[in-house]
Write a protein that holds these residues in place. Structure first.
Motif, PDB file in Angstrom:
ATOM      1  N   LEU A 103      -9.352 -16.732 -43.346  1.00  0.00           N
ATOM      2  CA  LEU A 103      -9.649 -16.500 -41.933  1.00  0.00           C
ATOM      3  C   LEU A 103      -8.428 -15.970 -41.196  1.00  0.00           C
ATOM      4  N   CYS A 104      -7.252 -16.410 -41.625  1.00  0.00           N
ATOM      5  CA  CYS A 104      -6.028 -16.011 -40.929  1.00  0.00           C
ATOM      6  C   CYS A 104      -4.940 -15.774 -41.965  1.00  0.00           C
ATOM      7  N   GLN A 105      -4.018 -14.863 -41.627  1.00  0.00           N
ATOM      8  CA  GLN A 105      -2.903 -14.625 -42.570  1.00  0.00           C
ATOM      9  C   GLN A 105      -2.038 -15.867 -42.706  1.00  0.00           C
ATOM     10  N   ASP A 106      -1.977 -16.686 -41.646  1.00  0.00           N
ATOM     11  CA  ASP A 106      -1.263 -17.961 -41.759  1.00  0.00           C
ATOM     12  C   ASP A 106      -2.248 -18.963 -42.345  1.00  0.00           C
ATOM     13  N   THR A 107      -2.123 -19.212 -43.636  1.00  0.00           N
ATOM     14  CA  THR A 107      -3.064 -20.121 -44.293  1.00  0.00           C
ATOM     15  C   THR A 107      -2.576 -21.570 -44.202  1.00  0.00           C
TER      16      THR A 107
ATOM     17  N   GLY B 182      -5.314 -13.050 -32.638  1.00  0.00           N
ATOM     18  CA  GLY B 182      -4.922 -14.103 -33.567  1.00  0.00           C
ATOM     19  C   GLY B 182      -6.166 -14.834 -34.039  1.00  0.00           C
ATOM     20  N   GLY B 183      -6.322 -14.961 -35.347  1.00  0.00           N
ATOM     21  CA  GLY B 183      -7.534 -15.586 -35.872  1.00  0.00           C
ATOM     22  C   GLY B 183      -8.572 -14.565 -36.288  1.00  0.00           C
ATOM     23  N   ALA B 184      -8.188 -13.276 -36.283  1.00  0.00           N
ATOM     24  CA  ALA B 184      -9.121 -12.227 -36.744  1.00  0.00           C
ATOM     25  C   ALA B 184      -8.425 -11.390 -37.828  1.00  0.00           C
TER      26      ALA B 184
ATOM     27  N   LYS C   9      -3.066 -26.309 -41.318  1.00  0.00           N
ATOM     28  CA  LYS C   9      -2.740 -26.150 -39.894  1.00  0.00           C
ATOM     29  C   LYS C   9      -1.820 -24.949 -39.698  1.00  0.00           C
ATOM     30  N   GLY C  10      -2.250 -24.019 -38.879  1.00  0.00           N
ATOM     31  CA  GLY C  10      -1.453 -22.826 -38.597  1.00  0.00           C
ATOM     32  C   GLY C  10      -0.181 -23.161 -37.836  1.00  0.00           C
ATOM     33  N   GLY C  11       0.878 -22.422 -38.148  1.00  0.00           N
ATOM     34  CA  GLY C  11       2.158 -22.662 -37.481  1.00  0.00           C
ATOM     35  C   GLY C  11       2.108 -22.365 -35.987  1.00  0.00           C
ATOM     36  N   GLY C  12       1.338 -21.334 -35.597  1.00  0.00           N
ATOM     37  CA  GLY C  12       1.276 -20.961 -34.177  1.00  0.00           C
ATOM     38  C   GLY C  12       0.748 -22.074 -33.313  1.00  0.00           C
ATOM     39  N   SER C  13      -0.256 -22.803 -33.815  1.00  0.00           N
ATOM     40  CA  SER C  13      -0.794 -23.909 -33.016  1.00  0.00           C
ATOM     41  C   SER C  13       0.047 -25.170 -33.193  1.00  0.00           C
ATOM     42  N   GLU C  14       0.546 -25.395 -34.392  1.00  0.00           N
ATOM     43  CA  GLU C  14       1.388 -26.585 -34.604  1.00  0.00           C
ATOM     44  C   GLU C  14       2.655 -26.510 -33.735  1.00  0.00           C
TER      45      GLU C  14
ATOM     46  N   GLY D  55       1.790  -7.782 -31.350  1.00  0.00           N
ATOM     47  CA  GLY D  55       1.906  -9.175 -31.779  1.00  0.00           C
ATOM     48  C   GLY D  55       0.760  -9.976 -31.217  1.00  0.00           C
ATOM     49  N   LYS D  56       1.020 -11.255 -30.961  1.00  0.00           N
ATOM     50  CA  LYS D  56       0.025 -12.042 -30.245  1.00  0.00           C
ATOM     51  C   LYS D  56       0.708 -12.917 -29.212  1.00  0.00           C
ATOM     52  N   ALA D  57      -0.058 -13.215 -28.152  1.00  0.00           N
ATOM     53  CA  ALA D  57       0.352 -14.116 -27.067  1.00  0.00           C
ATOM     54  C   ALA D  57       1.425 -13.474 -26.175  1.00  0.00           C
TER      55      ALA D  57
ATOM     56  N   TRP E 190      -1.094 -20.484 -29.500  1.00  0.00           N
ATOM     57  CA  TRP E 190      -1.938 -21.347 -30.337  1.00  0.00           C
ATOM     58  C   TRP E 190      -3.331 -20.739 -30.540  1.00  0.00           C
ATOM     59  N   CYS E 191      -3.492 -19.479 -30.141  1.00  0.00           N
ATOM     60  CA  CYS E 191      -4.728 -18.731 -30.391  1.00  0.00           C
ATOM     61  C   CYS E 191      -5.985 -19.417 -29.868  1.00  0.00           C
ATOM     62  N   PRO E 192      -6.038 -19.696 -28.550  1.00  0.00           N
ATOM     63  CA  PRO E 192      -7.290 -20.199 -28.009  1.00  0.00           C
ATOM     64  C   PRO E 192      -8.371 -19.125 -28.104  1.00  0.00           C
TER      65      PRO E 192
ATOM     66  N   ASN F 115      -5.544 -27.161 -31.820  1.00  0.00           N
ATOM     67  CA  ASN F 115      -6.058 -26.541 -33.041  1.00  0.00           C
ATOM     68  C   ASN F 115      -6.586 -25.171 -32.646  1.00  0.00           C
ATOM     69  N   CYS F 116      -6.377 -24.188 -33.494  1.00  0.00           N
ATOM     70  CA  CYS F 116      -6.521 -22.791 -33.084  1.00  0.00           C
ATOM     71  C   CYS F 116      -7.859 -22.182 -33.491  1.00  0.00           C
ATOM     72  N   ALA F 117      -7.930 -20.865 -33.337  1.00  0.00           N
ATOM     73  CA  ALA F 117      -9.133 -20.135 -33.755  1.00  0.00           C
ATOM     74  C   ALA F 117      -9.356 -20.258 -35.258  1.00  0.00           C
ATOM     75  N   ALA F 118      -8.309 -20.602 -36.006  1.00  0.00           N
ATOM     76  CA  ALA F 118      -8.474 -20.850 -37.448  1.00  0.00           C
ATOM     77  C   ALA F 118      -8.466 -22.369 -37.668  1.00  0.00           C
ATOM     78  N   THR F 119      -9.375 -23.068 -37.003  1.00  0.00           N
ATOM     79  CA  THR F 119      -9.518 -24.513 -37.222  1.00  0.00           C
ATOM     80  C   THR F 119     -10.082 -24.730 -38.630  1.00  0.00           C
ATOM     81  N   ARG F 120      -9.295 -25.418 -39.462  1.00  0.00           N
ATOM     82  CA  ARG F 120      -9.668 -25.554 -40.883  1.00  0.00           C
ATOM     83  C   ARG F 120      -9.485 -26.991 -41.329  1.00  0.00           C
ATOM     84  N   HIS F 121     -10.580 -27.683 -41.591  1.00  0.00           N
ATOM     85  CA  HIS F 121     -10.480 -29.027 -42.164  1.00  0.00           C
ATOM     86  C   HIS F 121     -11.802 -29.393 -42.812  1.00  0.00           C
TER      87      HIS F 121
HETATM   88  S1  SF4 Z   1      -5.386 -18.478 -35.571  1.00  0.00           S
HETATM   89 FE1  SF4 Z   1      -3.355 -18.178 -34.629  1.00  0.00          FE
HETATM   90  S2  SF4 Z   1      -2.365 -20.203 -34.549  1.00  0.00           S
HETATM   91 FE2  SF4 Z   1      -4.126 -20.299 -35.972  1.00  0.00          FE
HETATM   92  S3  SF4 Z   1      -3.248 -19.966 -37.964  1.00  0.00           S
HETATM   93 FE3  SF4 Z   1      -3.939 -17.981 -37.230  1.00  0.00          FE
HETATM   94  S4  SF4 Z   1      -2.198 -17.050 -36.167  1.00  0.00           S
HETATM   95 FE4  SF4 Z   1      -1.738 -19.226 -36.475  1.00  0.00          FE
END
Ligand code: SF4
Length: 508
Positions: A65-69, A440-442, A149-154, A416-418, A183-185, A275-281
């Protein structure tokens, strides 16, 4: 007595991490779909449409879902009547599962974890170790919740020791605008109240493992003071008008979760973690009968969203782009970029600016003059891909380097983002530059626009190396125009207060 085998723990953790890398949870898909239906801000609606389109593409294509896995966080509840059949300790078993998931050749995930965090920051290459929390509980099974948990939201997590007479809601409302949009709302807020400092943080993180159900709470009405507090924070945060990606809009949070714990009479510890657009749990149980079986979600769950890249967007050629052309871009305007982009993020910027400040040349072949940079650390490609999912990273981490990049390196513009900091917005105006955002999250959707990729400099930095991407119709939005107007200022101001009274649909 239940016997839990090592192989089942490892296979289950690995399977869960692969699963959540490409499947959003049904509650999240439903809540994002409702946010899409309700959204009235065109920019925010477009961002939500991209997130939902990306989500469906990932579910179908089994790509992240996101490059930040993410950093892996695992909550393990071990029943006291369980016996282990393993030569390894629990932490080693879980980390073996993480390693297998992240190195899976069919869907390799990005390794983001660095050891020696204060100094060398060396990538561990397999995304281990996970952060593991273990509880001993009554019973004869093992319950495991796995999150990535993505770094951007953490990075936007906050903690405070309030006075007992302070208002938790007021503190959260003060903090959320300061979090910005990194945090990619839209996403969730997890709030932990009470205990000690570390307990409050853990409660906040744990609360995010619960399903989104604020619609049901609104429909039935709050029954406890904590439920009232959830609703108050949900309504007041959405009334801030921050919106998807901070562009200004109706939905900033899809839900607010709270867990509490008794605390000292002199203390009111409070933590908030987004928790961001890539909410994963995902949660599963092991009862000794074998590894967890995770059913794929029904593809009919995804709402029908007709997002197309070219609807109302201006086409821009990156090859031969001029400041005069950039001066015509309006804040909030959607662009489709085609041509060659350079990439770079934290580590590359640090090296480049150190060389420039020392008056030394950049590595052979690396020249930013008249170029646009994309802040990204992509996932490695699999199969016929030229690059894996490659969404934007949080731009303000590059703020300290931006004046040098625009001045000494000759950089033209950034993606970038944000939001950017005020000094960077001024630098953008001074250099007649521009700052664009991708959603972010796409990340998988964005990577579909990348037609070729090659490493230009610093290959030893892995995903942080400088690449040159050739893109076609890459969707971005003008976030800071060349005269220094930022949509992250103007958007939320325009949408502040408009959330009140908007009904929230409940699942039927
Ligand atoms: S959606 Fe945003 S905050 Fe979440 S993991 Fe991806 S880049 Fe990071």
């Amino acid at each position: 007595m239940t016997v839990i085998r090592e192989a089942d723990v490892i296979a289950s953790v690995a399977g869960a991490l692969q699963y959540i890398s490409y499947y959003h949870t049904p509650d999240f898909i439903g809540a994002m779909g409702r946010a899409y239906d309700l959204e009235q801000s065109a920019s925010a609606r477009d961002a939500i449409a991209q997130i939902l389109t990306n989500s469906r593409m990932c579910a179908e294509g089994h790509r992240p879902l996101c490059q930040d896995t993410g950093i892996v966080v695992v909550f393990v509840q071990v029943g006291m009547d369980v016996r282990w059949q393993s030569s390894r300790d629990l932490e080693t078993m879980v980390n073996e599962g993480v390693r297998r998931a992240y190195m899976d050749p069919d869907n390799k995930l990005r390794a983001s974890i660095v050891s020696d965090p204060a100094f060398k920051r060396a990538n561990t290459r397999d995304n281990t170790p996970a952060v593991i929390h273990v509880e001993l509980v009554a019973g004869d099974r093992v319950d495991i919740t796995v999150a990535a948990k993505g770094g951007g939201s953490e990075n936007k997590s906050l903690f405070a020791m309030l006075n007992p007479s302070d208002s938790v809601a007021d503190w959260v409302l003060e903090m959320v605008p300061e979090m910005g949009a990194g945090w990619c709302p839209p996403g969730m807020l997890g709030v932990g109240i009470g205990g000690s400092a570390e307990k409050a943080m853990l409660l906040a993180k744990k609360s995010l493992m619960q399903p989104i159900d604020i619609g049901e709470l609104i429909a039935r009405g709050p029954k406890t003071a904590l439920e009232e507090l959830r609703l108050e924070i949900y309504r007041r945060v959405n009334a801030l008008g921050i919106g998807a990606q901070g562009l200004g809009g109706l939905t900033t949070v899809l839900d607010v979760k709270i867990l509490d714990y008794p605390t000292h009479a002199a203390s009111l510890p409070v933590a908030v973690i987004p928790n961001c657009a890539a909410t994963r749990h995902i949660h599963f149980s092991l009862d000794g009968s074998g590894p967890a079986v995770l059913e794929p979600p029904d593809l009919g769950l995804w709402p029908k969203v007709s997002w197309t890249a070219d609807a109302g967007a201006r086409r821009v050629s990156l090859d031969g782009l001029t400041r005069a052309e950039m001066a015509g871009w309006k804040p909030g305007e959607r662009l489709l970029l085609s041509g060659k982009l350079l990439t770079g993020r934290d580590a590359a910027h640090k090296r480049i600016c150190a060389l420039l400040d020392a008056g030394k040349p950049l590595p052979d072949g690396l020249d930013f003059t008249g170029r646009v940079i994309y802040y990204v650390g992509p996932v490695d490609p699999v199969g016929s891909e030229v690059v894996g999912p490659a969404g934007p990273t949080t731009a303000n981490r590059m703020d300290r380097f931006t004046d040098t990049m625009l001045g000494k390196a000759g950089l033209l513009a950034m993606v970038g983002k944000a939001e950017r900091g005020p000094d960077t917005v001024q630098a953008i105006a001074r250099h007649r530059s521009a700052y664009l955002i991708a959603v972010g999250g796409a990340a998988f959707l964005v990577s579909n626009a990348i037609r070729a990729s090659r490493v230009v400099a610093f290959p030893e930095l892995g995903m942080e190396a400088v690449y040159e991407f050739e893109v076609r119709d890459m969707p971005v939005t003008v976030a800071v125009s060349s005269d220094g107007v930022s949509v992250h200022d103007t958007g939320p101001k325009a949408w502040a207060g408009k959330f009140a009274g908007i009904p929230v649909a409940v699942d039927s």
